[in-house]
Design a protein around this motif. Structure first.
Motif, PDB file in Angstrom:
ATOM      1  N   LEU A 105       0.892   6.856  -6.327  1.00  0.00           N
ATOM      2  CA  LEU A 105      -0.229   7.795  -6.492  1.00  0.00           C
ATOM      3  C   LEU A 105       0.247   9.241  -6.296  1.00  0.00           C
ATOM      4  CD1 LEU A 105      -3.336   6.194  -4.758  1.00  0.00           C
ATOM      5  CD2 LEU A 105      -3.037   6.753  -7.178  1.00  0.00           C
ATOM      6  N   GLN A 106       1.122   9.417  -5.303  1.00  0.00           N
ATOM      7  CA  GLN A 106       1.684  10.750  -5.068  1.00  0.00           C
ATOM      8  C   GLN A 106       2.405  11.239  -6.327  1.00  0.00           C
ATOM      9  OE1 GLN A 106       1.585  12.802  -2.393  1.00  0.00           O
ATOM     10  NE2 GLN A 106       3.059  14.289  -3.227  1.00  0.00           N
ATOM     11  N   ARG A 164       0.552  14.612 -12.808  1.00  0.00           N
ATOM     12  CA  ARG A 164      -0.640  15.167 -13.458  1.00  0.00           C
ATOM     13  C   ARG A 164      -0.681  16.688 -13.322  1.00  0.00           C
ATOM     14  NH1 ARG A 164      -5.132  13.582 -10.325  1.00  0.00           N
ATOM     15  NH2 ARG A 164      -5.192  15.718  -9.597  1.00  0.00           N
ATOM     16  N   PHE A 165      -0.359  17.166 -12.141  1.00  0.00           N
ATOM     17  CA  PHE A 165      -0.391  18.606 -11.904  1.00  0.00           C
ATOM     18  C   PHE A 165       0.647  19.318 -12.784  1.00  0.00           C
ATOM     19  CE2 PHE A 165       0.650  22.475  -9.572  1.00  0.00           C
ATOM     20  CZ  PHE A 165      -0.606  22.998  -9.341  1.00  0.00           C
ATOM     21  N   ILE A 175       0.846  -1.214   0.000  1.00  0.00           N
ATOM     22  CA  ILE A 175       0.000   0.000   0.000  1.00  0.00           C
ATOM     23  C   ILE A 175       0.875   1.255   0.000  1.00  0.00           C
ATOM     24  CG2 ILE A 175      -1.622   1.333   1.403  1.00  0.00           C
ATOM     25  CD1 ILE A 175      -2.861  -1.380   2.237  1.00  0.00           C
ATOM     26  N   GLY A 176       1.954   1.207   0.780  1.00  0.00           N
ATOM     27  CA  GLY A 176       2.884   2.347   0.813  1.00  0.00           C
ATOM     28  C   GLY A 176       3.472   2.623  -0.557  1.00  0.00           C
ATOM     29  N   THR A 177       3.841   1.546  -1.237  1.00  0.00           N
ATOM     30  CA  THR A 177       4.396   1.707  -2.587  1.00  0.00           C
ATOM     31  C   THR A 177       3.348   2.301  -3.526  1.00  0.00           C
ATOM     32  OG1 THR A 177       5.824  -0.196  -2.224  1.00  0.00           O
ATOM     33  CG2 THR A 177       5.488   0.487  -4.509  1.00  0.00           C
ATOM     34  N   ALA A 178       2.133   1.776  -3.370  1.00  0.00           N
ATOM     35  CA  ALA A 178       1.044   2.304  -4.208  1.00  0.00           C
ATOM     36  C   ALA A 178       0.789   3.780  -3.891  1.00  0.00           C
ATOM     37  CB  ALA A 178      -0.217   1.481  -3.989  1.00  0.00           C
ATOM     38  N   LEU A 199       2.837  16.794  -0.525  1.00  0.00           N
ATOM     39  CA  LEU A 199       1.813  15.743  -0.519  1.00  0.00           C
ATOM     40  C   LEU A 199       0.573  16.243  -1.254  1.00  0.00           C
ATOM     41  CD1 LEU A 199       2.132  14.515   3.180  1.00  0.00           C
ATOM     42  CD2 LEU A 199       2.684  13.197   1.117  1.00  0.00           C
ATOM     43  N   ILE A 200      -0.015  15.365  -2.026  1.00  0.00           N
ATOM     44  CA  ILE A 200      -1.177  15.815  -2.806  1.00  0.00           C
ATOM     45  C   ILE A 200      -2.484  15.606  -2.044  1.00  0.00           C
ATOM     46  CG2 ILE A 200      -0.079  15.518  -5.044  1.00  0.00           C
ATOM     47  CD1 ILE A 200      -1.620  12.878  -5.305  1.00  0.00           C
ATOM     48  N   ASP A 201      -2.442  14.767  -1.015  1.00  0.00           N
ATOM     49  CA  ASP A 201      -3.650  14.576  -0.217  1.00  0.00           C
ATOM     50  C   ASP A 201      -3.808  15.784   0.700  1.00  0.00           C
ATOM     51  OD1 ASP A 201      -5.581  12.252   1.014  1.00  0.00           O
ATOM     52  OD2 ASP A 201      -4.883  13.690   2.522  1.00  0.00           O
TER      53      ASP A 201
END
Lengths: 446, 384
Positions: free
Chosen positions: A101-102, A108-109, A94-97, B10-12
């Motif tokens: 995602l980050q 994307r930004f 999950i951390g890797t995911a 961080l994006i969150d």
């Protein structure tokens, strides 16, 4: 990545905590709670932000997704320890995911920013392209026009050259005509000076001839009276002798007046010949000056101004007396018109003396109002006059200048101070230079 | 003065806020200056995280969005930074807002100012800090702070590169505001210095503004404004061009300078120009072109000058034009690194990339009136 539990049950590797939102959402967690609603209450509607595994005791094994990176596992209480052993690997994944995602989010930004930047550049580039295209079109149109112009250039040049030649010829003719007109005007001005001279001479003749006429009339009356007395026999000896005495007196007066008239006419003949024929001869300068002033006496007498002369009586010249007279006439006339404007007195002084080197110095000075500096450098130009329409022809001083320089071979200097007066200084050769193509001397007048 | 800065990418939103809050909570801050970029849309979650991290809901907060943030450790286009201060109770921090800044900029500033003066109860603050939504005529804000505020005002205008989104926001405590201005007053003894740097070289000849309405400039020297600009620069002006400005000549007092940047992407199709800040008919202007090669030198000189005064800063607040970042690219880091280089130690610093900067200028040892700038680097050093 923390492993937490709110149960009082000791679980190896799990930290017993009071559940808080900040604790649950700060990083990926594995949390063992009594029930899912208990956890959701703590998360206050932010369950979709949770990352990790929520484990609750249940009758059967089950797995459900809570959020993109969060799962809810139910296992029988006895199996929780076994499941807990799987948690580290699960959280690592999950951390890797989460890191992925980050990175995706950041990418994307940044991509969105980049695409906006590219869009701006694209618009700018297109704008520049359009403007360059318009410029190219303008240049092409100009080039086409230039080519067309080049094609017709030779014929246009030829046509233009012909037009220019015609114009040039017309201008040359106009210039020639102008010069001729100028010469004619100068000549007319000179003749006008002669006319003035004639008027003066006529005025001078008026007195002696008038006197002669009066006396002759008296003599005729006396003669008719004597004849009547002789016819009717009333003539006496005394009357006859009185008549003879009167006749003798009248004759003397008539002789004197007619003699004066003859003298004036003689001068007149000489001056006319001198001026009209540019006649060169030996002369006394004082005579020419006296004759000229005499001719101008009618004009001078009407004005309250004086003309004085200081001239060496023995000054002989071999030159052009007509030109000398004309110079003096014009200078005097010029002074009368300009020098004393608004004044009721003034003096013009004419001085002449021999200078070294067989030269003659001649000065003509007035104590009038002077010439304005702006006019000073123009007064010798033809047709320059400050009295346009008031009798000034603008040729008087032009003629003076030309006669001094061209005919008499001298030079002329003008000095003037406003409020003090004006002086024309001339230095003339006593013997005038021989002109190229000079005519034979005119016959001496008799 | 205790100070701390922190930043996150961080994006969150919750985790980003939480990260900042936890880091800043170390000094138990009285006030937080917050700078964020606009990818966080769930502002309530961000603020929840921030205050959860701070652990004290009484902390005053003044914040703004920007085209990026500055922090001692980095400059970034994404994320958030913050500067926290704790004066030990010597300074009270009053924060107020004014609304409808787009339609009534003077009124919005006066509204915030009146509320602050009410809080100040007749005392003069050490300084004011202000941030405003971008979609207004900042020169009308300048008119108020220029003429009606005697104390220094430092701040800037909130916006980012996404002009289409028309987005920008300012913060007061937990609340996010749009179409507003937020002002802070530092009420108490506080040493500070304000310095500004810009490297703007005039080119060409001056011209007279024939026609202008607010921020829109129609004609200069009897020709279209765009044509005037191109005539003086000697090249076509593109919508993507950066660092082209007009300096207003004349009418200012000694030491003052008025610059108006030509807004990117908003050049009118009719030959008019849109400026960052209004301009008036009849004013004499000259075209200036920013020289990025001189940006670093001017910032270095700024801090050398500050160091020479012997001032001992505990923190630095940075407001730097977004155009400088666009022109400098990766070299923008120098604008924070220069602080540590000059003072020889890390100094907590944070700030944002603005669309117009507010600060007085230092002239012969005194501050001028408060001015609105473009393509300018403003730093406020807060004393220890």
């Amino acid at each position: 990545m923390r492993r937490l539990t709110s149960l009082d049950l000791p679980l190896p590797g799990f930290e017993v905590v009071t559940l808080r939102k900040a604790t649950l959402l700060s990083e990926p967690v594995a949390v063992v709670v009594a029930s899912l609603p208990e956890l959701l209450a703590v998360l206050q509607g932010h369950a979709d932000r949770l990352q990790g595994v929520v484990i609750t005791p249940g009758a059967e094994v089950g797995l459900a997704r809570l959020a993109p990176l969060a799962w809810h596992a139910t296992v029988p209480m006895a199996e929780i320890g076994s499941l807990a052993r799987l948690v580290p690997g699960w959280l690592d994944a999950i951390g890797t995911a989460d890191e992925a995602l980050q990175q995706v989010g950041e990418t994307r930004f940044r991509t969105e920013r980049l695409s906006r930047e590219l869009e701006s550049t694209r618009v700018g580039y297109n704008d520049l392209t359009c403007r360059l295209r318009e410029q190219v079109q303008d240049l092409l149109a100009a080039k086409t026009e230039l080519s067309a112009l080049n094609e017709t250039l030779e014929s246009r040049i030829a046509r233009r050259t012909a037009q220019l030649e015609t114009a040039n010829a017309e201008l040359s003719k106009a210039l020639h005509d102008l010069m001729q007109a100028q010469a004619e005007l100068v000549r007319a001005a000179q003749l006008s000076g002669l006319g003035t001279l004639v008027a003066g001479i006529a005025h001078e003749l008026n007195t002696p001839i008038g006197n002669g006429l009066t006396i002759a009339t008296t003599l005729a009356d006396e003669a008719r009276r004597m004849r009547r007395q002789l016819r009717d026999g009333s003539l006496t000896r005394g009357a006859l002798e009185t008549f003879f005495g009167s006749t003798a007196d009248i004759t003397v007066v008539m002789e004197r007046n007619l003699g004066r008239a003859a003298e004036i006419i003689g001068h007149f003949k000489q001056m006319v010949v001198d001026q009209v024929g540019e006649h060169r001869r030996d002369f006394k300068l004082s005579d020419v000056v006296a004759d000229t002033l005499s001719a101008m006496s009618p004009q001078l007498r009407k004005r309250p101004y004086r003309v004085t002369t200081e001239i060496d009586e023995n000054l002989l010249m071999d030159s052009y007396p007509g030109a000398m007279s004309q110079i003096l006439t014009n200078l005097v006339a010029n002074a009368l018109i300009h020098a004393f404007e608004g004044r009721d007195e003034g003096t013009v002084t004419l001085r002449a003396a021999a200078l070294d080197g067989d030269k003659v110095g001649l000065s003509f000075c007035d104590d009038g109002c002077g010439i304005a500096p702006k006019d000073l450098e123009h007064v010798f130009e033809p047709f320059y006059t400050t009295k346009f329409g008031q009798g000034g022809s603008g040729l008087g001083l032009y003629i003076v200048y030309n006669q001094v320089h061209k005919l008499l071979g001298g030079h002329l200097e003008l000095r003037s101070t406003v409020g003090v007066g004006t002086c024309f200084h001339m230095v003339l050769p006593r013997v005038a230079p021989v002109l190229t193509g000079e005519r034979e001397p005119a016959p001496t007048p008799h | 003065m205790r100070a701390k800065s922190a930043s996150t990418t961080l994006i969150d939103p919750y985790r980003a806020g939480l990260s900042l809050g936890r880091s800043l909570s170390e000094i138990e801050p009285e006030v937080v200056f917050l700078f964020v970029t606009l990818q966080y849309q769930a502002w309530d979650e961000f603020m929840d995280g921030l205050y959860d991290g701070l652990g004290d809901s009484a902390v005053r907060l003044v914040g703004t969005s920007g085209d990026g943030f500055y922090e001692s450790s980095r400059v970034s286009d994404i994320g958030a930074s913050a500067l926290a201060l704790n004066s030990g109770g010597r300074v009270r921090w009053h924060v107020e807002s004014g609304t409808q800044v787009g339609a009534h900029p003077e009124g919005a500033v006066r509204q915030a100012l009146a509320s602050l003066r009410n809080r100040l109860e007749g005392r003069d603050p050490a300084f004011f800090y202000m941030v405003s939504d971008f979609y207004t005529d900042a020169s009308r804000i300048e008119a108020v702070i220029h003429d009606e505020i005697d104390q220094p005002v430092v701040g800037g205008i909130a916006a980012d590169d996404d002009s289409v989104a028309n987005s920008g926001c300012v913060f007061i405590d937990r609340a996010v505001l749009r179409d507003s201005v937020v002002m802070l007053a530092a009420d108490g003894p506080l040493a500070f210095q304000i310095h500004i740097a810009n490297s703007i070289d005039p080119v060409g000849s001056p011209g007279v503004v024939d026609e202008a309405q607010g921020r829109t400039l129609h004609r200069i020297d009897s020709i279209e404004a765009l044509a005037f600009l191109e005539r003086e620069i000697g090249k076509p002006v593109l919508r993507s061009d950066q660092g082209i400005l007009l300096t207003v000549l004349g009418a200012d007092e000694p030491g003052e300078k008025r610059l108006r940047a030509v807004a990117q992407n908003v050049t009118g199709g009719d030959g008019s120009l849109t400026l960052h800040g209004g301009i008036r008919t009849g004013e004499r202007v000259q075209v200036c072109v920013a020289d990025p090669t001189k940006f670093q030198d001017s910032v270095r000189e700024l801090f050398a000058h500050a160091l020479a005064t012997g001032f001992d800063p505990a923190a630095a607040l940075i407001v730097s034009c977004a155009g400088r970042k666009w022109l400098l690219g990766g070299q923008i880091d120098h604008e924070v690194q220069a602080i540590a280089s000059a003072f020889g130690r890390d100094i907590p610093a944070a700030g944002f990339s603005s669309f117009g900067e507010i600060a007085p200028m230092l002239h012969e040892g005194r501050y001028t009136r408060n001015l609105f700038h473009n393509v300018t680097y403003v730093v406020m050093l807060i004393g220890a």
